[in-house]
Design an enzyme around this catalytic site. Structure first.
Site, PDB file in Angstrom:
ATOM      1  N   ASP A   1       0.834  -1.206   0.000  1.00 17.65           N
ATOM      2  CA  ASP A   1       0.000   0.000   0.000  1.00 17.65           C
ATOM      3  C   ASP A   1       0.871   1.260   0.000  1.00 17.65           C
ATOM      4  O   ASP A   1       2.098   1.172   0.091  1.00 17.65           O
ATOM      5  CB  ASP A   1      -0.976  -0.001   1.193  1.00 17.65           C
TER       6      ASP A   1
ATOM      7  N   GLU B   1      -9.822  -1.525   5.017  1.00 11.11           N
ATOM      8  CA  GLU B   1     -10.493  -1.290   6.294  1.00 11.11           C
ATOM      9  C   GLU B   1     -11.760  -2.152   6.397  1.00 11.11           C
ATOM     10  O   GLU B   1     -12.233  -2.671   5.384  1.00 11.11           O
ATOM     11  CB  GLU B   1     -10.859   0.198   6.402  1.00 11.11           C
TER      12      GLU B   1
ATOM     13  N   ASN C   1      -8.306  -3.130  14.083  1.00  8.36           N
ATOM     14  CA  ASN C   1      -9.671  -3.396  13.617  1.00  8.36           C
ATOM     15  C   ASN C   1      -9.723  -4.538  12.608  1.00  8.36           C
ATOM     16  O   ASN C   1     -10.734  -4.760  11.961  1.00  8.36           O
ATOM     17  CB  ASN C   1     -10.272  -2.121  13.005  1.00  8.36           C
TER      18      ASN C   1
ATOM     19  N   HIS D   1      -7.813  -4.812   9.861  1.00  9.37           N
ATOM     20  CA  HIS D   1      -7.491  -4.501   8.463  1.00  9.37           C
ATOM     21  C   HIS D   1      -6.210  -5.192   8.014  1.00  9.37           C
ATOM     22  O   HIS D   1      -5.315  -5.468   8.812  1.00  9.37           O
ATOM     23  CB  HIS D   1      -7.461  -2.984   8.193  1.00  9.37           C
TER      24      HIS D   1
END
Ligand code: F6R
Length: 262
Positions: free
Chosen positions: A67, A143, A136, A138
């Site tokens: 990313d 996400e 979370n 990801h």
């Protein structure tokens, strides 16, 4: 899923580096997918050590970045490009033309993402993908709520990730809100995936990803569908796993299946 629980962070990094070395010994032109963040730093350190000892050579190895923040130039200290250069590339003999990355300032986002996917395909796909995990759940910057079959594209970071990543910037306001990330579908096409997690603040994400239902609300849970994934956690990150004893037994005894061969 192969869940490997080690005593501490150093040991999970050691194990990840060992696996990468083993895969490289089988395929010298290994294609590696690389993640940034705090977690893989130790793996890169171990890989550099292996290289310095002459045990691994990168002349034929290619890498793809997972990313990148949108808007950051490649010389920005928090860009994926800068991180990889500082923490790995400048210490090994990888060829510049074998380094593939998402750009923080592409001229055409859609075309850039499409071409990136094509480059991965042209190299025969990613052999080993390194992943960290967000609190979370990801993976990459996919996400919660990301399509489980998504491809490389632009994503918006959630508030929690912005806050978590503010530790790498001077202030929270400086953290870019947009990024480019390989999609979950893209990551799932890697032949092998190694996900690393360390520390108590990752234990809930690891529990939900490994022992919870597969759901887009916990993107890493999709790895349950991958045929060759290794989840490398330290005791703290694995502390909520209900089958901890079983995972440890399997890891310790896996060579014993050889005893049953004719
Ligand atoms: C980084 C990335 C992210 C991180 C995750 C965990 O390229 O893709 O998914 O792996 O946010 O970050 P750390 O390791 O800093 O806790």
């Amino acid at each position: 899923m192969e869940v490997i629980i080690k005593s501490n962070y150093d040991e999970i990094c050691q194990e990840a580096a060992r696996i990468i070395l083993e895969e490289w010994q089988k395929k010298r032109n290994l294609v590696l997918g690389l993640a940034t963040g705090a977690t893989p730093l130790g793996v890169y350190e171990k890989i550099i050590e292996l290289h310095q000892k002459g045990e691994i050579d990168f002349r034929e190895v290619a890498t793809f970045s997972l990313d990148e923040y949108l808007g950051l130039e490649e010389d920005h200290p928090q860009s994926f490009a800068f991180y990889m250069e500082e923490n790995l590339f400048k210490h090994i003999n990888i060829r510049k033309d074998n380094i593939f990355r998402l750009e923080g300032r592409p001229t055409d986002i859609e075309a850039h993402c499409r071409e990136y996917e094509e480059k991965i395909k042209k190299r025969g796909g990613i052999d080993v993908q390194i992943l960290g995990i967000g609190r979370n759940g990801h993976i990459g910057f996919n996400e919660p709520g990301s399509s489980l079959s998504s491809r490389t594209r632009v994503k918006t970071l959630v508030e929690e990730t912005v806050k978590d990543n503010a530790r790498f910037f001077k202030s929270e306001e400086e953290v870019p809100r947009f990024c480019l990330t390989m999609g979950i579908g893209t990551v799932m096409e890697a032949k092998m995936i190694i996900l690393l997690a360390s520390g108590k603040n990752k234990n809930d994400a690891i529990f939900k990803s490994v022992e919870g239902p597969v759901t887009a609300s916990i993107p890493a849970s999709v790895l349950q569908h991958h045929p060759r994934v290794k989840i490398l956690v330290d005791e703290e990150a694995g502390s909520l796993l209900s089958r901890r004893g079983y995972y440890k037994w399997v890891f310790k005894n896996k060579d014993r299946v050889k005893d049953y061969l004719k």
